[in-house]
Enzyme design. Structure first.
Site, PDB file in Angstrom:
ATOM      1  N   SER A  98      35.480  76.077  48.508  1.00 50.60           N
ATOM      2  CA  SER A  98      35.843  76.668  49.503  1.00 50.60           C
ATOM      3  C   SER A  98      34.964  77.220  50.855  1.00 50.60           C
ATOM      4  O   SER A  98      34.014  77.973  51.091  1.00 50.60           O
ATOM      5  CB  SER A  98      35.872  78.041  48.732  1.00 50.60           C
ATOM      6  OG  SER A  98      34.852  78.677  48.261  1.00 50.60           O
ATOM      7  N   GLY A 111      26.710  72.399  41.534  1.00 49.05           N
ATOM      8  CA  GLY A 111      26.188  73.229  40.835  1.00 49.05           C
ATOM      9  C   GLY A 111      27.364  74.611  40.184  1.00 49.05           C
ATOM     10  O   GLY A 111      26.542  75.486  39.119  1.00 49.05           O
TER      11      GLY A 111
END
Lengths: 645, 307
Positions: A556, A487
């Protein structure tokens, strides 16, 4: 028997017409290859078999081999070929090869140098050493065991060292009754794995080192196999020099030859391309240009051929050239084709293999040898370590013996180089301990870090603080991290809407959007993923310089990369936002259908499935999307942002 | 451009690649060592190494001296070529004889393995230390025997010339780490990747002068313990019942004449020598008495500093 005929023809030629044989032998090319596998895979037996069948074993060696075989061999009363190639006394006692040994043999078409290296993980550095000079790798698997962890490790290392020809030798076929299905299963397994690490092509051969099947000649025991015998392939496969010869001319200057004031020659081995008198050249790093005057070699004494000044020279030759103009050029410089000079830089991204007991530490200065340059270097940043068994990336702050890591490295002055994949001679380097002088590491350059190119910082009068002040805000970088489907983008978008409503100046850098433009040249390989984050970090930094509140939404997964971006910004401007969603929940949502594909094996290196996600340990803000809605999470983030400051 | 420019190849042969590699290695040593020297044994490998050195630095003479560690027991023909080869190359020739061995009259007839230890192993250490050489080229090849298959091109020696097989530096690509601490030295083997056949073929192609003993001729000999020895001078000690017999012989390797076995042969040209070598069934080191121990003997000798 087919095996015997090959030898017989050579022997007959030697006996009947030695001059014809010498003429033939003289024109043979040289293939260097490496064999990877453990004693258990029958590696030494395979090499012993190649030497034996190509008559590289003399009678006295054979006699001692027969005696040794009876004493310490593993083949009962039969000859144990492995004993031929296990060298040092300690190794023979332990029954394993623990160093790199080089063996030599020749056939009618080629001469071969085999690097025989040990297979265990603790000898990764030895394998890397052997692979560094090889054109081809023979990866052995035991037909009864198939593709193992070590098979993956050997393949990864061979590929890492730039070996373009991979042979999968499925050995001990005699022990599986030469079963085609067993062979096909192994090949299919291997193909899946190889594609995932970037090995585009390989040849699979069913062999038996012990019985000699498909080694020197095709075996009647495997009528279903339609490829070449191992040796046929070794005799005909393309050489790396064929590739290098077609690249632009480059030669690292080793030594300046100055016998008297009238002669100044530059000696070196040609790394790539071709050179002839009259060719325009450029000397790096100075950039000065001239033309080649002569390619000087010693005249032959007894009228041998090929001597005197050369009309041209090609990659792989050691030459001495003179230039038409008196320009500065010394050891460490690179003479290159004037219109295609190599890059010059002092900061690089590189893969480093550690070869010493003492671990590598970022920040510590090492001596480095690259081409003919001896410099000082520091590892400025260890981006991630690679698990050689699983190829997983792991965050790490040091590197132990046999460890492999992608690092940034900085040298004390600029050097000419090429990426390792283009040319190992100008893209490979060794790291040397400055106290013991031991070779402690080896590295392969990926690319120069752009900031290293000779660009000076331009001072500006309107400071970053002034930019932010004008906007009535403080610059921030909100770095959203979390699993795919957690999200991140949704919440970041809601946060930006709220900021906009508050009159704040913001900008959202979205992962997918950035890949349409700035990062359209990047794929999803490890290197590209790191570069993707690096660029996003740099862009975000420029935007904070302009006083903006920047939001980024990228998975990441590695702490090291997030740490890298954090380090680019002033303290307190980097705000790590951990969007904490358990894998099961994210996978259940599967908004883009990516988890389904990853589970089906259609997507490799998918975070959470076959690539790790390293949770932030001290994120400034953490939102739990199971307990909160996206709207609540966004609300909470904005609150934290302005309450905290 | 020269009018008579020789045609250069579009693809290198194995010999051209070996030559280029050896030249590259020699230039690296000259660029990075302070005081290099070339070990010169007058044998065929030394002859090739010397030729490569001339080629590597042409038109300069090789920028280092030649060192011959003499035992006083080499063949007369070797001493003759030694002087000529150094003169032709324009290089200084240093001859070292261990004064202790000389004083004690150490010889291969009375002193067995002590002869090799004192004259060669000790003699070499003395010479390297006395002249302060920090890098010494040697003509050893990896194909000679198993312990050498793992030898590095740059082989590091402690200040007392010891070799530790477990503590050698990894060698990657064509990058050689020549750094060393004070007192340490490095033995460098530019012919590491050459085979015996390569050596012979290179000599043949380049017309390199070698000691005539490699070619077959009728020479005075004695057969002893299965070895044919040549009676090279009047210091040869005959055992009871022995007398010199003329045989057509040649040598595959050269060393101290009382320790070097000859082979019976009619080969008088290089192609004939190569032909014999390729069809023969015994390895080159058979002719050297010092190797007739166990498999690990060479490794032991190297640890002690034998070349």
């Amino acid at each position: 028997m087919a095996d015997g005929e090959v030898i017989y023809e050579t022997e007959a030629l030697i006996a009947e017409d030695i001059d014809a044989y010498l003429e033939q032998h003289q024109h043979k090319s040289l293939l260097r290859f490496i064999t990877c596998g453990s004693v258990d895979d029958g590696k030494s037996t395979l090499i012993g078999r190649l030497l034996y069948d190509s008559k590289m074993i003399f009678e006295d060696q054979l006699a001692s081999l027969e005696a040794d075989s009876k004493q310490v061999g593993t083949q009962g009363q039969g000859i144990d070929f492995a004993l031929l190639v296990d060298g040092l006394a300690a190794e023979r006692e332990q029954g394993i090869t623990i160093d790199v040994a080089y063996r030599f043999f020749a056939t009618e078409k080629r001469k071969f140098i085999v690097a025989d290296t040990p297979g265990h993980e603790q000898y990764t550095r030895n394998m890397v050493t052997g692979a560094s000079t090889a054109d081809l790798a023979v990866i052995l698997v035991d037909a009864r065991k198939g593709v193992l962890t070590q098979t993956r490790r050997h393949s990864y290392l061979s590929h890492l060292l730039g070996i373009r020809n991979i042979v999968l030798a499925v050995n001990k076929m005699d022990l599986v009754d030469y079963d085609q299905a067993a062979f096909d299963d192994i090949v299919s397994d291997y193909r899946d794995f190889a594609a995932g690490i970037g090995i585009e092509d390989f040849l699979a051969v069913p062999v038996s080192g012990l019985k000699g099947d498909n080694i020197i000649a095709k075996s009647s025991a495997t009528p279903w196999y339609d490829g070449p015998a191992l040796l046929d392939h070794l005799e005909t496969v393309g050489l790396d020099f064929d590739r290098r010869r077609k690249q632009p001319f480059r030669m690292a200057v080793q030594w300046v030859n100055r016998p008297n004031l009238d002669f100044r020659g530059f000696s070196g081995m040609i790394a790539s391309g071709r050179i002839a008198p009259g060719d325009p050249v450029r000397v790096l790093p100075s950039g000065k240009t001239s033309t080649v005057e002569r390619i000087v070699t010693m005249p032959a004494l007894g009228g041998g051929d090929g001597d005197g000044d050369l009309g041209h020279a090609i990659a792989g030759q050691s030459v001495t050239i003179t230039l038409a103009d008196e320009i500065d050029c010394s050891r460490g410089d690179v003479i290159a084709a004037a219109d295609a000079p190599p890059e010059v830089a002092d900061q690089f991204e590189a893969t480093i293999v550690w070869m010493a007991d003492e671990p590598m530490l970022p920040g510590r200065p090492y001596a480095i040898k690259i081409g003919t340059n001896n410099l000082r270097a520091t590892i400025t940043d260890e981006k991630y370590q690679v698990n050689v068994n699983t190829m997983e990336k792991m965050a790490s702050k040091s590197l132990e013996l046999n460890g492999i890591a992608v690092c940034n490295i900085s040298t004390d002055r600029p050097v000419p180089f090429t990426p390792y994949d283009d040319n190992p001679d100008l893209g490979g380097f060794i790291l040397i301990d400055r106290i013991t002088n031991a070779t402690v590491g080896a590295g392969m350059i990926h690319f120069a870090l752009r900031r290293s190119q000779n660009i000076h910082w331009q001072a500006v009068d309107i400071t970053r603080e002034a930019h932010a002040e004008q906007k009535g805000q403080k610059a921030k970088l909100l770095w959203f991290t979390g699993l795919s489907g957690s999200g991140k983008s949704t919440i970041a978008n809601l946060v930006e809407k709220k900021l906009h409503a508050m009159g704040k100046h913001s900008f959202l850098l979205d992962g997918d959007n950035v890949r349409h433009g700035l990062n359209r040249d990047l794929g999803f390989t490890d290197v590209d993923r790191v570069e993707n984050i690096r660029r996003v970090g740099e862009v975000a930094k420029l935007m904070t310089d302009a006083g903006l509140i920047v939001l980024t939404a990228f998975i990441s997964p590695f702490r090291a990369e997030r740490q890298m971006v954090r380090a680019m910004l002033p303290e307190s401007e980097f705000v790590e936002v951990f969007v904490d969603t358990p894998l099961e929940v994210a996978e259940q949502r599967d908004v883009k259908g990516l988890y389904r594909k990853a589970r089906a094996g259609e997507l490799k290196n998918f975070t959470g499935i076959d690539s790790p996600y390293e949770e932030p340990e001290n994120a400034e803000i953490r939102v739990n999307t199971v307990e909160m809605t996206a709207e609540e999470a966004a609300e909470y983030i904005v609150e934290q942002l302005f309450n905290g400051s | 451009m020269t009018a008579d420019a020789a045609p250069a190849p579009e693809r290198l042969t194995h010999l051209e690649r070996l030559e280029a590699e050896a030249i590259h290695i020699m230039r690296e040593v000259v660029a990075e060592a302070e005081n290099p020297v070339m070990m010169y044994s007058v044998g065929k490998d030394s002859a090739v190494m010397l030729h490569l050195a001339k080629k590597a630095f042409y038109p300069s003479p090789p920028p280092f001296p030649l060192l011959h560690v003499d035992t006083t027991w080499k063949f007369q023909a070797m001493y003759a070529l030694r002087e000529k080869a150094a003169k032709d190359a324009g290089m200084e020739l240093i001859v070292h004889r261990n004064p202790e061995a000389e004083e004690k009259g150490i010889n291969p007839f009375d002193h067995g393995s002590l002869h090799t230890d004192l004259w060669k192993t000790e003699g070499l250490k003395q010479a390297l230390t006395a002249h302060g050489f920090d890098a010494a080229f040697g003509g050893a090849r990896r194909d000679e025997e198993k312990a050498r298959a793992k030898e590095r091109v740059f082989s590091f020696r402690s200040a007392n010339h010891g070799w530790d097989p477990k503590n050698q530096r990894p060698e990657l690509w064509s990058l050689y780490n020549a750094r060393k601490n004070k007192g340490e030295s490095v033995r460098v083997f530019p012919l590491s990747n050459w085979t015996e056949l390569d050596i012979w073929q290179y000599i043949h192609l380049n017309g390199i002068e070698i000691v005539p003993l490699y070619f077959s001729a009728r020479r005075p000999t004695v057969e002893r313990d299965g070895m044919i020895l040549m009676v090279d001078d009047d210091r040869f000690r005959f055992e009871d019942g022995e007398e010199a017999v003329e045989r057509s012989i040649r040598f595959r390797t050269l060393g101290c004449y009382p320790l070097t076995g000859a082979v019976e042969s009619e080969a008088t040209t290089l192609p004939e020598i190569i032909q014999e070598m390729l069809l023969t069934t015994t390895s080159e080191r058979e002719g050297r008495a010092i190797d007739h121990d166990q498999a690990a003997s060479m490794e032991k000798k190297k640890r002690e500093g034998y070349f």
